[in-house]
Design a protein around this motif. Structure first.
Motif, PDB file in Angstrom:
ATOM      1  N   TYR A  54       0.881  -1.262  -0.051  1.00  0.00           N
ATOM      2  CA  TYR A  54      -0.054  -0.183   0.013  1.00  0.00           C
ATOM      3  C   TYR A  54       0.767   1.299   0.216  1.00  0.00           C
ATOM      4  O   TYR A  54       0.620   2.105  -0.642  1.00  0.00           O
ATOM      5  CB  TYR A  54      -1.027  -0.006   1.094  1.00  0.00           C
ATOM      6  CG  TYR A  54      -2.023  -0.870   1.182  1.00  0.00           C
ATOM      7  CD1 TYR A  54      -2.658  -1.294  -0.382  1.00  0.00           C
ATOM      8  CD2 TYR A  54      -2.621  -1.481   2.088  1.00  0.00           C
ATOM      9  CE1 TYR A  54      -3.720  -2.137  -0.099  1.00  0.00           C
ATOM     10  CE2 TYR A  54      -3.684  -2.433   2.223  1.00  0.00           C
ATOM     11  CZ  TYR A  54      -4.219  -2.833   0.981  1.00  0.00           C
ATOM     12  OH  TYR A  54      -5.322  -3.642   0.857  1.00  0.00           O
ATOM     13  N   VAL A  55       1.934   1.168   0.674  1.00  0.00           N
ATOM     14  CA  VAL A  55       2.847   2.320   0.786  1.00  0.00           C
ATOM     15  C   VAL A  55       3.397   2.645  -0.744  1.00  0.00           C
ATOM     16  O   VAL A  55       3.532   3.821  -1.127  1.00  0.00           O
ATOM     17  CB  VAL A  55       3.929   2.279   1.776  1.00  0.00           C
ATOM     18  CG1 VAL A  55       4.977   3.121   1.590  1.00  0.00           C
ATOM     19  CG2 VAL A  55       3.329   2.265   3.428  1.00  0.00           C
ATOM     20  N   ILE A  56       3.828   1.578  -1.470  1.00  0.00           N
ATOM     21  CA  ILE A  56       4.157   1.565  -2.710  1.00  0.00           C
ATOM     22  C   ILE A  56       3.216   2.352  -3.657  1.00  0.00           C
ATOM     23  O   ILE A  56       3.560   3.142  -4.540  1.00  0.00           O
ATOM     24  CB  ILE A  56       5.180   0.614  -3.249  1.00  0.00           C
ATOM     25  CG1 ILE A  56       6.106   0.059  -2.234  1.00  0.00           C
ATOM     26  CG2 ILE A  56       5.501   0.583  -4.687  1.00  0.00           C
ATOM     27  CD1 ILE A  56       6.905  -1.091  -2.435  1.00  0.00           C
ATOM     28  N   ARG A  66       7.229  12.652   4.379  1.00  0.00           N
ATOM     29  CA  ARG A  66       8.648  12.509   4.675  1.00  0.00           C
ATOM     30  C   ARG A  66       9.378  12.357   3.281  1.00  0.00           C
ATOM     31  O   ARG A  66      10.584  12.286   3.274  1.00  0.00           O
ATOM     32  CB  ARG A  66       8.891  11.181   5.511  1.00  0.00           C
ATOM     33  CG  ARG A  66       8.357  11.382   6.978  1.00  0.00           C
ATOM     34  CD  ARG A  66       8.528  10.193   7.803  1.00  0.00           C
ATOM     35  NE  ARG A  66       9.978   9.647   7.802  1.00  0.00           N
ATOM     36  CZ  ARG A  66      10.226   8.496   8.172  1.00  0.00           C
ATOM     37  NH1 ARG A  66       9.481   7.536   8.462  1.00  0.00           N
ATOM     38  NH2 ARG A  66      11.567   8.090   8.189  1.00  0.00           N
ATOM     39  N   CYS A  67       8.913  12.685   1.984  1.00  0.00           N
ATOM     40  CA  CYS A  67       9.187  12.732   0.905  1.00  0.00           C
ATOM     41  C   CYS A  67      10.228  13.889   0.649  1.00  0.00           C
ATOM     42  O   CYS A  67       9.879  14.911   1.205  1.00  0.00           O
ATOM     43  CB  CYS A  67       8.232  12.709  -0.135  1.00  0.00           C
ATOM     44  SG  CYS A  67       7.411  10.986  -0.361  1.00  0.00           S
ATOM     45  N   SER A  68      11.236  13.730   0.141  1.00  0.00           N
ATOM     46  CA  SER A  68      12.283  14.882  -0.122  1.00  0.00           C
ATOM     47  C   SER A  68      11.913  15.401  -1.585  1.00  0.00           C
ATOM     48  O   SER A  68      11.261  14.758  -2.236  1.00  0.00           O
ATOM     49  CB  SER A  68      13.611  14.305  -0.026  1.00  0.00           C
ATOM     50  OG  SER A  68      13.844  13.349  -1.042  1.00  0.00           O
ATOM     51  N   ARG A  75      10.415   5.874   3.745  1.00  0.00           N
ATOM     52  CA  ARG A  75       9.097   4.905   3.894  1.00  0.00           C
ATOM     53  C   ARG A  75       9.178   4.291   2.574  1.00  0.00           C
ATOM     54  O   ARG A  75       8.607   2.884   2.857  1.00  0.00           O
ATOM     55  CB  ARG A  75       7.764   5.653   3.867  1.00  0.00           C
ATOM     56  CG  ARG A  75       7.548   6.574   5.372  1.00  0.00           C
ATOM     57  CD  ARG A  75       6.321   7.079   5.446  1.00  0.00           C
ATOM     58  NE  ARG A  75       6.057   7.634   6.647  1.00  0.00           N
ATOM     59  CZ  ARG A  75       5.310   8.921   7.033  1.00  0.00           C
ATOM     60  NH1 ARG A  75       4.627   9.371   5.952  1.00  0.00           N
ATOM     61  NH2 ARG A  75       5.339   9.198   8.114  1.00  0.00           N
ATOM     62  N   LEU A  76       9.383   4.648   1.504  1.00  0.00           N
ATOM     63  CA  LEU A  76       9.348   3.825   0.149  1.00  0.00           C
ATOM     64  C   LEU A  76      10.457   2.768   0.253  1.00  0.00           C
ATOM     65  O   LEU A  76      10.169   1.731  -0.200  1.00  0.00           O
ATOM     66  CB  LEU A  76       9.609   5.009  -0.845  1.00  0.00           C
ATOM     67  CG  LEU A  76       9.120   4.351  -2.343  1.00  0.00           C
ATOM     68  CD1 LEU A  76       7.697   3.616  -2.506  1.00  0.00           C
ATOM     69  CD2 LEU A  76       9.410   5.346  -3.343  1.00  0.00           C
TER      70      LEU A  76
END
Length: 97
Positions: A54-56, A66-68, A75-76
């Motif tokens: 689900y995260v992907i 948290r994505c840069s 997380r990915l």
């Protein structure tokens, strides 16, 4: 003998009688279904693996907190590691599949 009412094309109802040879069939048990399929049931993946997928999926459509800016996300990376470990464990440690 049971009669059932069905509307015809004109909207009027007419009585129909089921054929005499019709018998109620019982549903097949799960074991019978598996025997017909010739396959053993697959074990359900662990919750962690399901959530990793689900995260992907989420990251294919959106970004998280948290994505840069360059597109990387811890997380990915963690989700990918979980799925890789699960696939390796399922395949018995074989490389490639």
């Amino acid at each position: 003998m049971e009669r059932t009412r069905f509307p015809d094309r004109a909207g009027a109802y007419r009585l129909t009688t089921p054929p005499a040879s019709s018998e109620k069939k019982s549903a097949a048990s799960p074991q019978q279904v598996m025997a017909m399929m010739g396959d053993e049931p697959r074990p359900e993946p662990p919750f962690l693996v399901t959530m990793a997928s689900y995260v992907i999926d989420f990251h294919h459509r959106n970004v998280c907190t948290r994505c840069s800016p360059d597109g990387s996300c811890p997380r990915l990376v963690e989700a990918s590691d979980h799925l890789k470990a699960w696939r390796d464990r399922k395949s018995g440690g074989r490389a490639g599949g």
